[in-house]
Design a protein around this motif. Structure first.
Motif, mmCIF file in Angstrom:
data_model
loop_
_atom_site.group_PDB
_atom_site.id
_atom_site.type_symbol
_atom_site.label_atom_id
_atom_site.label_comp_id
_atom_site.label_asym_id
_atom_site.label_seq_id
_atom_site.Cartn_x
_atom_site.Cartn_y
_atom_site.Cartn_z
ATOM 1 N N VAL A 59 0.836 -1.207 0.000
ATOM 2 C CA VAL A 59 0.000 0.000 0.000
ATOM 3 C C VAL A 59 0.864 1.247 0.000
ATOM 4 C CG1 VAL A 59 -1.546 1.383 1.449
ATOM 5 C CG2 VAL A 59 -2.063 -1.022 1.014
ATOM 6 N N GLN A 60 1.893 1.268 0.836
ATOM 7 C CA GLN A 60 2.773 2.433 0.899
ATOM 8 C C GLN A 60 3.439 2.684 -0.447
ATOM 9 O OE1 GLN A 60 5.338 1.391 4.176
ATOM 10 N NE2 GLN A 60 3.903 2.150 5.723
ATOM 11 N N ARG A 97 0.825 3.961 -3.061
ATOM 12 C CA ARG A 97 0.427 5.352 -2.829
ATOM 13 C C ARG A 97 1.488 6.332 -3.336
ATOM 14 N NH1 ARG A 97 -2.701 5.241 3.050
ATOM 15 N NH2 ARG A 97 -4.595 4.256 2.230
ATOM 16 N N GLU A 150 -7.074 -1.129 4.226
ATOM 17 C CA GLU A 150 -6.229 -0.159 3.522
ATOM 18 C C GLU A 150 -5.855 -0.685 2.137
ATOM 19 O OE1 GLU A 150 -5.153 2.883 4.091
ATOM 20 O OE2 GLU A 150 -6.209 3.103 5.989
ATOM 21 N N ARG A 165 -8.879 -0.275 -0.054
ATOM 22 C CA ARG A 165 -9.052 1.133 -0.401
ATOM 23 C C ARG A 165 -8.081 1.551 -1.505
ATOM 24 N NH1 ARG A 165 -7.696 3.076 4.123
ATOM 25 N NH2 ARG A 165 -9.740 2.754 5.051
ATOM 26 N N THR A 166 -6.859 1.097 -1.407
ATOM 27 C CA THR A 166 -5.846 1.465 -2.400
ATOM 28 C C THR A 166 -6.173 0.883 -3.771
ATOM 29 O OG1 THR A 166 -4.153 1.596 -0.676
ATOM 30 C CG2 THR A 166 -3.388 1.349 -2.948
ATOM 31 N N GLN A 192 -8.895 2.868 -5.299
ATOM 32 C CA GLN A 192 -8.432 4.166 -5.783
ATOM 33 C C GLN A 192 -7.810 4.060 -7.169
ATOM 34 O OE1 GLN A 192 -5.997 5.192 -2.373
ATOM 35 N NE2 GLN A 192 -7.437 6.764 -1.716
ATOM 36 N N TYR A 193 -7.075 3.000 -7.409
ATOM 37 C CA TYR A 193 -6.467 2.823 -8.731
ATOM 38 C C TYR A 193 -7.518 2.544 -9.805
ATOM 39 C CZ TYR A 193 -1.443 2.969 -7.853
ATOM 40 O OH TYR A 193 -0.157 3.389 -7.599
#
Length: 396
Positions: free
Chosen positions: A40-41, A44, A99, A102-103, A106-107
């Protein structure tokens, strides 16, 4: 490219997109959580900071908060069966797993892939196992023959979560959707595959990755990204069909959602303008009109010709797709409003049966809808869908 959703992100998914959920940290396996957090990091860092603006420019995003001119207290609105199903999918998930979800959302890779790269028609399947392919293709043919618009160029395209575990497809979708370099797209696609290819995300097939359906119309003179294709198309996600079946509407949902999305193609073809994006009220009118057009097709004996038992189920499914986001541009209408709009369309169609059996011009149906709109969106009342004498006369 202009776009319309059949339903906005549900309340449960909206929480995921907005911020972390309050779930006990000990839930979920630690080793998977650590790997998920690291991915995730990294993702992002790779996602363009203006990714929302890029999707808006492409017509693939419209969720900007806006002031509302109605009083939400005047309306009955709450969690639907669809919201409950979404929440049930996330029970017991750890913060890291949410998380990760969610990521991935978002993509939005499955939508980008379907918007720019349609599979060859003969290979298109609908539903996780292709179980809705025949029904959707049959209904699509019926819709094209029922309405009076020129529909030859409209395509019916599936949206599969499996795209997330196919780095080549993900990378080209990211390049087309966000304009990132080939190197960034490849790195992000590889990370997305590793993240999505876990048991918790059903190895890319987790329903929430594709819980939507959209209607797309290229803008005049719009040039596609290199290697991509643009066309009028209706995109149907596997996850939406899965969710419809889970809440008891697998029988009527395919025709209902497709009739709604075809309604958006009618709006464009009839020159009613692009989907409004300035106020929740304008978008709500646009979406409720598509519900009314869909109901008209479902109830007409020259259309889908559903029995009233199945029409009631279609109305319930449409209502389950409603939302209470009164102050968000993507507001589609409350559950009551959406159900009433679909029921109004079906009742209008009923008046067109024997002996005339005629199909009203699409522009006439939308004119009648606009006359009905004030009653449909008025503060909740026991009866908002009875036809007036003028509507009965126009339909008969």
């Amino acid at each position: 490219m202009r776009r319309k959703w059949i339903l906005p992100i549900t309340a449960a998914v909206a929480v995921l997109v907005a911020g972390p959920a309050a779930v006990p940290a000990e839930a979920g396996p630690v080793d998977t959580d650590a790997r998920t957090t690291a991915l995730v990091q990294r993702l992002r860092q790779l996602l363009p900071s203006d990714y929302l603006a890029r999707k808006q420019a492409a017509g693939l995003q419209s969720k900007t908060p806006a002031a509302s001119i109605i009083d939400p207290g005047d309306y009955e609105c709450g969690e639907t069966s669809f919201d409950g199903w979404v929440a049930s999918l996330l029970t017991g998930w750890s913060p890291a797993q949410k998380e990760g979800l969610r990521t991935i959302l978002q993509y939005d890779v499955p939508l980008l892939d379907a918007a720019y790269y349609a599979e060859p028609e003969r290979k298109r399947s609908f539903g996780l196992h292709g179980e809705y392919t025949s029904e959707l293709r049959r209904t699509f043919t019926e819709l094209r023959g029922f309405w009076d618009i020129r529909s030859k160029g409209i395509e019916l395209v599936p949206m599969h979560g499996s795209t997330l575990v196919d780095p080549a497809r993900s990378a080209r979708a990211l390049q087309a959707g966000y304009g990132v370099s080939a190197e960034i797209a490849a790195e992000a696609a590889a990370a997305l595959k590793e993240l999505a290819d876990q048991d918790v995300y059903d190895h890319g097939n987790f329903p929430l990755f594709t819980t939507n359906a959209v209607s797309l119309v290229p803008g005049e003179g719009e040039v596609p990204p290199p290697g991509a294709q643009l066309s009028k198309r209706i995109v149907v996600g596997d996850g939406l069909l899965t969710g419809a079946r889970a809440i008891g509407f697998g029988d009527v949902a395919p025709a209902t959602l497709l009739a709604h999305e075809f309604g958006h193609q009618i709006q464009e073809a009839d020159g009613l303008g692009a989907v409004p994006a300035n106020t929740p009220e304008a978008t709500r009118r646009w979406e409720l009109m598509a519900d009314g057009l869909g109901g008209y097709f479902l109830g007409h004996n020259r259309g889908k010709n559903l029995s009233w038992k199945r029409i009631r189920d279609a109305v319930k499914f449409t209502a389950a797709s409603g939302d209470c986001s009164f102050d968000v541009v993507g507001h589609h209408g409350t559950p009551n409003q959406r159900g009433h709009a679909a029921e109004w369309g079906a009742k209008l169609a009923q008046k067109a049966t024997w002996p005339h059996q005629r199909v009203l011009p699409s522009k006439r149906v939308t004119e009648l809808f606009d006359r009905k709109l004030p009653a449909l969106v008025a503060p909740d009342a026991p009866d908002t869908v009875s036809l007036t004498a003028a509507e009965i006369s126009a339909a008969a």
